[in-house]
Write a protein that holds these residues in place. Structure first.
Motif, short mmCIF file in Angstrom:
data_model
loop_
_atom_site.label_atom_id
_atom_site.label_comp_id
_atom_site.label_asym_id
_atom_site.label_seq_id
_atom_site.Cartn_x
_atom_site.Cartn_y
_atom_site.Cartn_z
N UNK A 241 -29.84 57.26 -14.90
CA UNK A 241 -29.75 56.17 -13.78
C UNK A 241 -28.21 56.61 -13.18
N UNK A 242 -27.20 56.66 -14.07
CA UNK A 242 -26.04 57.15 -13.81
C UNK A 242 -25.85 58.29 -12.61
N UNK A 243 -26.37 59.27 -13.01
CA UNK A 243 -26.53 60.55 -12.19
C UNK A 243 -27.31 60.10 -10.74
N UNK A 244 -28.43 59.36 -11.11
CA UNK A 244 -29.00 58.93 -9.59
C UNK A 244 -28.13 58.00 -8.75
N UNK A 245 -27.33 56.94 -9.40
CA UNK A 245 -26.69 56.33 -8.78
C UNK A 245 -25.44 57.10 -8.17
N UNK A 246 -24.79 57.90 -8.85
CA UNK A 246 -23.79 58.68 -8.25
C UNK A 246 -24.39 59.62 -7.03
N UNK A 247 -25.46 60.03 -7.16
CA UNK A 247 -26.17 60.89 -6.01
C UNK A 247 -26.32 59.84 -4.77
N UNK A 248 -26.67 58.66 -5.33
CA UNK A 248 -26.75 57.74 -3.97
C UNK A 248 -25.68 57.28 -3.27
N UNK A 249 -24.65 57.13 -4.28
CA UNK A 249 -23.10 57.03 -3.59
C UNK A 249 -22.63 57.75 -2.60
N UNK A 250 -22.82 59.24 -3.15
CA UNK A 250 -22.24 60.18 -2.36
C UNK A 250 -23.01 60.35 -1.13
N UNK A 251 -24.30 60.39 -1.45
CA UNK A 251 -25.36 60.49 0.18
C UNK A 251 -24.67 59.20 0.99
N UNK A 252 -24.69 58.00 0.41
CA UNK A 252 -24.41 56.78 1.36
C UNK A 252 -22.94 57.07 1.83
N UNK A 253 -22.10 57.56 1.12
CA UNK A 253 -20.77 57.79 1.58
C UNK A 253 -20.94 58.70 2.70
N UNK A 254 -21.71 59.80 2.63
CA UNK A 254 -21.78 60.82 3.72
C UNK A 254 -22.50 60.14 4.90
N UNK A 255 -23.76 59.86 4.85
CA UNK A 255 -24.69 59.34 5.87
C UNK A 255 -24.56 57.87 5.99
N UNK A 256 -24.01 57.08 5.32
CA UNK A 256 -24.11 55.61 5.59
C UNK A 256 -22.66 55.15 6.14
N UNK A 257 -22.68 53.83 5.75
CA UNK A 257 -21.57 53.20 6.48
C UNK A 257 -20.53 53.02 5.34
N UNK A 258 -20.51 53.51 4.15
CA UNK A 258 -19.67 53.37 3.29
C UNK A 258 -19.42 52.19 2.32
N UNK A 259 -20.03 50.88 2.79
CA UNK A 259 -20.00 49.67 1.97
C UNK A 259 -21.11 49.99 0.81
N UNK A 260 -22.19 50.48 1.14
CA UNK A 260 -22.98 50.88 0.11
C UNK A 260 -22.70 51.73 -1.04
N UNK A 261 -21.88 52.71 -0.55
CA UNK A 261 -21.15 53.57 -1.30
C UNK A 261 -20.34 52.98 -2.54
N UNK A 262 -19.41 51.98 -1.94
CA UNK A 262 -18.76 51.30 -2.94
C UNK A 262 -19.51 50.54 -4.04
N UNK A 263 -20.50 49.93 -3.36
CA UNK A 263 -21.37 49.27 -4.63
C UNK A 263 -22.18 50.06 -5.48
N UNK A 264 -22.39 51.16 -5.05
CA UNK A 264 -23.22 51.99 -5.70
C UNK A 264 -22.24 52.79 -7.04
N UNK A 265 -21.01 52.94 -6.33
CA UNK A 265 -19.95 53.59 -7.21
C UNK A 265 -19.67 52.66 -8.37
N UNK A 266 -19.59 51.38 -7.86
CA UNK A 266 -19.18 50.44 -9.07
C UNK A 266 -20.50 50.22 -10.10
N UNK A 267 -21.57 50.39 -9.51
CA UNK A 267 -22.89 50.46 -10.52
C UNK A 267 -22.87 51.85 -10.98
N UNK A 268 -22.41 52.91 -10.73
CA UNK A 268 -22.17 54.21 -11.41
C UNK A 268 -21.27 54.15 -12.55
N UNK A 269 -20.19 53.45 -12.29
CA UNK A 269 -19.05 53.16 -13.29
C UNK A 269 -19.72 52.25 -14.43
#
Length: 123
Positions: free
Chosen positions: A5-33
């Protein structure tokens, strides 16, 4: 499972940071931690409880604690919360209290208590 789950969340955070608006990347980053911290905890302190002829050994993030049979009380505590029954195994030695649930033990705390009682009687 927590590592996956940690790896999947990290991948989601990176992908959202690249292709998204960045707000989701922050939330996924917090969930990853958060999930990553749980994964580290569950990996580092295994096994949480073991027993031998000398007594019990409880592992926590604070280190390994040896609890001799003499002076250590072992009991079950049952609670009912939100319509669900919960059973924990409590070890008390001097002023220290260790509480283990089903996830910590990998077994039903009632079965662990039976095994500890039999082991304690054998010595």
């Amino acid at each position: 499972m927590a590592w996956l789950v940690t790896v999947l969340l990290l991948a989601g955070a990176v992908l959202d940071g690249i292709f998204g608006d960045g707000k989701g990347a922050v939330l996924m980053g917090l969930a990853t931690v958060a999930i990553g911290a749980f994964a580290v905890h569950w990996s580092v302190v295994r096994p949480r409880l073991s027993a031998d002829a000398e007594g019990l050994v409880a592992r926590t993030l604070g280190g390994t604690h040896r609890l001799p049979w003499d002076g250590t009380s072992v009991q079950l505590r049952s609670t009912r919360r939100l319509g669900r029954d919960g059973v924990t195994l409590e070890l008390e030695h001097d002023d220290e209290l260790y509480i283990f649930g089903r996830v910590d033990l990998g077994e039903d705390p009632r079965d662990v208590l039976d095994a500890l009682t039999a082991l304690r009687g054998a010595f």
